[in-house]
Design an enzyme around this catalytic site. Structure first.
Site, PDB file in Angstrom:
ATOM      1  N   LYS A  54     -33.058 -31.671  14.532  1.00 45.26           N
ATOM      2  CA  LYS A  54     -31.966 -32.616  14.803  1.00 45.26           C
ATOM      3  C   LYS A  54     -32.376 -33.590  15.906  1.00 45.26           C
ATOM      4  O   LYS A  54     -33.379 -33.372  16.592  1.00 45.26           O
ATOM      5  CB  LYS A  54     -30.714 -31.845  15.215  1.00 45.26           C
ATOM      6  CG  LYS A  54     -30.876 -31.099  16.531  1.00 45.26           C
ATOM      7  CD  LYS A  54     -29.682 -30.211  16.824  1.00 45.26           C
ATOM      8  CE  LYS A  54     -29.915 -29.440  18.103  1.00 45.26           C
ATOM      9  NZ  LYS A  54     -28.903 -28.402  18.302  1.00 45.26           N
ATOM     10  N   ARG A 107     -16.746 -24.311  20.089  1.00 45.98           N
ATOM     11  CA  ARG A 107     -17.008 -25.653  19.596  1.00 45.98           C
ATOM     12  C   ARG A 107     -16.505 -25.747  18.170  1.00 45.98           C
ATOM     13  O   ARG A 107     -15.380 -26.160  17.935  1.00 45.98           O
ATOM     14  CB  ARG A 107     -18.513 -25.923  19.714  1.00 45.98           C
ATOM     15  CG  ARG A 107     -18.910 -27.350  19.538  1.00 45.98           C
ATOM     16  CD  ARG A 107     -20.372 -27.608  19.886  1.00 45.98           C
ATOM     17  NE  ARG A 107     -21.322 -26.816  19.078  1.00 45.98           N
ATOM     18  CZ  ARG A 107     -22.642 -26.923  19.174  1.00 45.98           C
ATOM     19  NH1 ARG A 107     -23.179 -27.762  20.052  1.00 45.98           N
ATOM     20  NH2 ARG A 107     -23.436 -26.200  18.421  1.00 45.98           N
ATOM     21  N   HIS A 136     -23.712 -19.642  16.860  1.00 42.89           N
ATOM     22  CA  HIS A 136     -24.579 -20.287  17.849  1.00 42.89           C
ATOM     23  C   HIS A 136     -24.229 -19.742  19.224  1.00 42.89           C
ATOM     24  O   HIS A 136     -23.055 -19.639  19.567  1.00 42.89           O
ATOM     25  CB  HIS A 136     -24.352 -21.804  17.788  1.00 42.89           C
ATOM     26  CG  HIS A 136     -25.351 -22.600  18.571  1.00 42.89           C
ATOM     27  ND1 HIS A 136     -26.708 -22.397  18.481  1.00 42.89           N
ATOM     28  CD2 HIS A 136     -25.186 -23.623  19.454  1.00 42.89           C
ATOM     29  CE1 HIS A 136     -27.340 -23.250  19.278  1.00 42.89           C
ATOM     30  NE2 HIS A 136     -26.440 -23.999  19.882  1.00 42.89           N
ATOM     31  N   ARG A 192     -33.356 -19.806  14.426  1.00 48.41           N
ATOM     32  CA  ARG A 192     -33.239 -21.266  14.393  1.00 48.41           C
ATOM     33  C   ARG A 192     -33.763 -21.888  15.682  1.00 48.41           C
ATOM     34  O   ARG A 192     -33.001 -22.458  16.453  1.00 48.41           O
ATOM     35  CB  ARG A 192     -31.777 -21.692  14.221  1.00 48.41           C
ATOM     36  CG  ARG A 192     -31.096 -21.256  12.934  1.00 48.41           C
ATOM     37  CD  ARG A 192     -29.791 -22.011  12.776  1.00 48.41           C
ATOM     38  NE  ARG A 192     -28.988 -22.010  13.985  1.00 48.41           N
ATOM     39  CZ  ARG A 192     -27.989 -21.152  14.245  1.00 48.41           C
ATOM     40  NH1 ARG A 192     -27.645 -20.260  13.358  1.00 48.41           N
ATOM     41  NH2 ARG A 192     -27.336 -21.231  15.394  1.00 48.41           N
ATOM     42  N   TYR A 236     -35.208 -53.432  43.007  1.00 46.72           N
ATOM     43  CA  TYR A 236     -33.774 -53.642  43.241  1.00 46.72           C
ATOM     44  C   TYR A 236     -33.269 -52.800  44.405  1.00 46.72           C
ATOM     45  O   TYR A 236     -33.575 -51.608  44.482  1.00 46.72           O
ATOM     46  CB  TYR A 236     -32.973 -53.219  42.009  1.00 46.72           C
ATOM     47  CG  TYR A 236     -33.139 -54.106  40.803  1.00 46.72           C
ATOM     48  CD1 TYR A 236     -32.744 -55.447  40.840  1.00 46.72           C
ATOM     49  CD2 TYR A 236     -33.655 -53.593  39.614  1.00 46.72           C
ATOM     50  CE1 TYR A 236     -32.880 -56.254  39.706  1.00 46.72           C
ATOM     51  CE2 TYR A 236     -33.785 -54.393  38.485  1.00 46.72           C
ATOM     52  CZ  TYR A 236     -33.395 -55.720  38.554  1.00 46.72           C
ATOM     53  OH  TYR A 236     -33.521 -56.498  37.435  1.00 46.72           O
ATOM     54  N   CYS A 283     -36.379 -49.788  37.000  1.00 47.57           N
ATOM     55  CA  CYS A 283     -35.687 -50.909  36.358  1.00 47.57           C
ATOM     56  C   CYS A 283     -35.498 -50.609  34.874  1.00 47.57           C
ATOM     57  O   CYS A 283     -35.969 -49.594  34.362  1.00 47.57           O
ATOM     58  CB  CYS A 283     -36.488 -52.191  36.506  1.00 47.57           C
ATOM     59  SG  CYS A 283     -37.046 -52.532  38.184  1.00 47.57           S
ATOM     60  N   ASP A 285     -36.817 -52.163  32.291  1.00 44.09           N
ATOM     61  CA  ASP A 285     -38.048 -52.266  31.492  1.00 44.09           C
ATOM     62  C   ASP A 285     -39.321 -52.011  32.273  1.00 44.09           C
ATOM     63  O   ASP A 285     -40.410 -52.079  31.707  1.00 44.09           O
ATOM     64  CB  ASP A 285     -38.152 -53.671  30.877  1.00 44.09           C
ATOM     65  CG  ASP A 285     -36.873 -54.074  30.203  1.00 44.09           C
ATOM     66  OD1 ASP A 285     -36.491 -53.398  29.232  1.00 44.09           O
ATOM     67  OD2 ASP A 285     -36.228 -55.038  30.663  1.00 44.09           O
TER      68      ASP A 285
HETATM   69  C1  PLP Z   1     -29.647 -27.155  18.514  1.00 47.31           C
HETATM   70  C2  PLP Z   1     -29.322 -25.950  17.797  1.00 47.31           C
HETATM   71  C3  PLP Z   1     -30.251 -24.903  17.676  1.00 47.31           C
HETATM   72  C4  PLP Z   1     -31.579 -24.885  18.395  1.00 47.31           C
HETATM   73  O1  PLP Z   1     -31.359 -24.624  19.755  1.00 47.31           O
HETATM   74  P1  PLP Z   1     -32.576 -24.526  20.793  1.00 47.31           P
HETATM   75  O2  PLP Z   1     -31.961 -24.079  22.060  1.00 47.31           O
HETATM   76  O3  PLP Z   1     -33.164 -25.899  20.882  1.00 47.31           O
HETATM   77  O4  PLP Z   1     -33.533 -23.564  20.231  1.00 47.31           O
HETATM   78  C5  PLP Z   1     -29.916 -23.823  16.886  1.00 47.31           C
HETATM   79  N1  PLP Z   1     -28.725 -23.786  16.237  1.00 47.31           N
HETATM   80  C6  PLP Z   1     -27.804 -24.766  16.359  1.00 47.31           C
HETATM   81  C7  PLP Z   1     -26.497 -24.641  15.643  1.00 47.31           C
HETATM   82  C8  PLP Z   1     -28.057 -25.876  17.145  1.00 47.31           C
HETATM   83  O5  PLP Z   1     -27.138 -26.829  17.271  1.00 47.31           O
END
Ligand code: PLP
Length: 343
Positions: A54, A107, A136, A192, A236, A283, A285
């Site tokens: 992602k 969530r 998660h 995951r 700046y 800055c 850029d």
């Molecule tokens: C981002 C995400 C992960 C991966 O998490 P990490 O901490 O980067 O390993 C796994 N499952 C879900 C649902 C996520 O949103």
């Protein structure tokens, strides 16, 4: 502006981008990505691996990352948005519908007490095919395991409730990088991992637990060099003043590229194999560094913002600590105008 003029300008801009006048780029080491995927597999030998790509592969380029992970044997690719999935579909990612259980993240997902009703509801809807259960962790990176243990228990109970209700589940999964690395009992059918695949750890305490290789080096080159007498203020707000006669180098990278303004006067870069201080306000850029102690510095010399040079290293953890964020955010903030180049 006419449409054709706009198109022509677009072409010009594209050509300029192709020419790559600016030396700022993020180099992505595909071998490091593949190595890290194999590390995740080794950490969870009995589970499948969903490589999370992602947010444009955590800023590394989703296509580059997905290709490397699939080559290294990833079973699934994970994205956060349907749009991200569609963009990758063309490259062979396949999506399926897994029920999400909220085990403490607060969530999305069904709460455990909502499961029975949901199962009954889905029974009357053949058009929805649930093939897996996922959740998660909110706190897997923390030292205190209390909330993570509770989440694991809720997950196992939810899974049992679904199976008892006759709902087949091909895949149950909830382990992110932190849990992949040090919580084997959470691995279930699939893990995951995200961040670890890019060679960073979710928190410093994981550093020694997996052999990960940072996949990104963020480099640029000196675009301007000047000598200034002691007492000269820089950038700046004049938030930095040379205490000695100095050589100040300008780099063509700034907060518009994700080199955060809050790094001002705090961070270092690598030049000539040495650590050199960033000086003056960052800055949009450009950014300045104090090159006085690198006498041979020339315009065009490579400067490492993130990565290795001459045995010195600046990690995503170093940079994110300095600007009070986490490696996740730092990677994602690296802007689209920084080309991702595979090496
Ligand atoms: C981002 C995400 C992960 C991966 O998490 P990490 O901490 O980067 O390993 C796994 N499952 C879900 C649902 C996520 O949103």
């Amino acid at each position: 502006m006419s449409e054709s003029a706009a198109a022509a300008l677009g072409d010009t801009a594209r050509r300029a981008f192709d020419l790559r006048v600016r030396p700022t780029e993020a180099r992505i080491d595909a071998h490091a990505l593949m190595h890290n995927l194999r590390e995740a597999r080794q950490a969870a030998p009995r589970s499948r691996v969903m490589a999370v790509v992602k947010a444009d592969g955590y800023g590394h380029g989703a296509a580059i990352a997905a290709k490397a992970f699939l080559q290294a044997g990833a079973d699934w690719l994970g994205v956060a948005l349907v749009e991200e999935g569609l963009a990758l579909r063309a490259r062979g990612a396949v999506a399926d519908a897994h029920l999400k259980l909220d085990t403490g993240m607060g969530r999305i997902g069904a709460l455990p007490e909502e499961l029975p009703g949901l199962i009954a509801h889905l029974r009357g809807r053949p058009e929805v095919r649930i093939t897996g259960l996922c959740s998660h962790f909110a706190n897997a990176d923390l030292r205190d395991p209390t909330s993570t243990r509770l989440a694991m228990e809720l997950f196992v109970e939810g899974r049992r409730a679904l199976l008892d209700a006759g709902q087949p589940l091909q895949l149950s999964h909830l382990a992110n990088s932190a849990a992949t690395i040090d919580l084997p009992s959470s691995h279930h059918d699939m893990v995951r991992p995200g961040l670890m695949l890019y060679g960073a750890v979710p928190a410093p305490r994981f550093a020694g637990l997996a052999d990960l290789k940072p996949a990104m080096s963020w480099v640029t080159g000196i675009s301007h060099l000047k000598r200034v007498p002691a007492g000269t203020p820089i950038s700046y707000g004049h938030r930095w003043t040379a205490r000695r006669d100095s050589v100040i180098a300008t780099l063509p990278v700034g907060y518009a590229d994700g080199y955060r303004r809050s790094l001002t006067n705090k961070t270092e870069v690598l030049l000539g194999g040495r650590r050199v201080k960033q000086v003056g306000t960052v800055c949009m850029d450009m950014v300045m560094i104090d090159a006085t102690d690198v006498p041979g510095a020339r315009v065009g010399d490579e400067v490492v913002l993130l990565g290795e040079q001459g045995g010195e290293r600046i990690t995503a953890q170093d940079l994110s600590d300095l600007c009070d964020t986490i490696p996740y955010e730092l990677f994602c903030a690296i802007g689209a105008r920084v080309p991702r180049v595979t090496i």
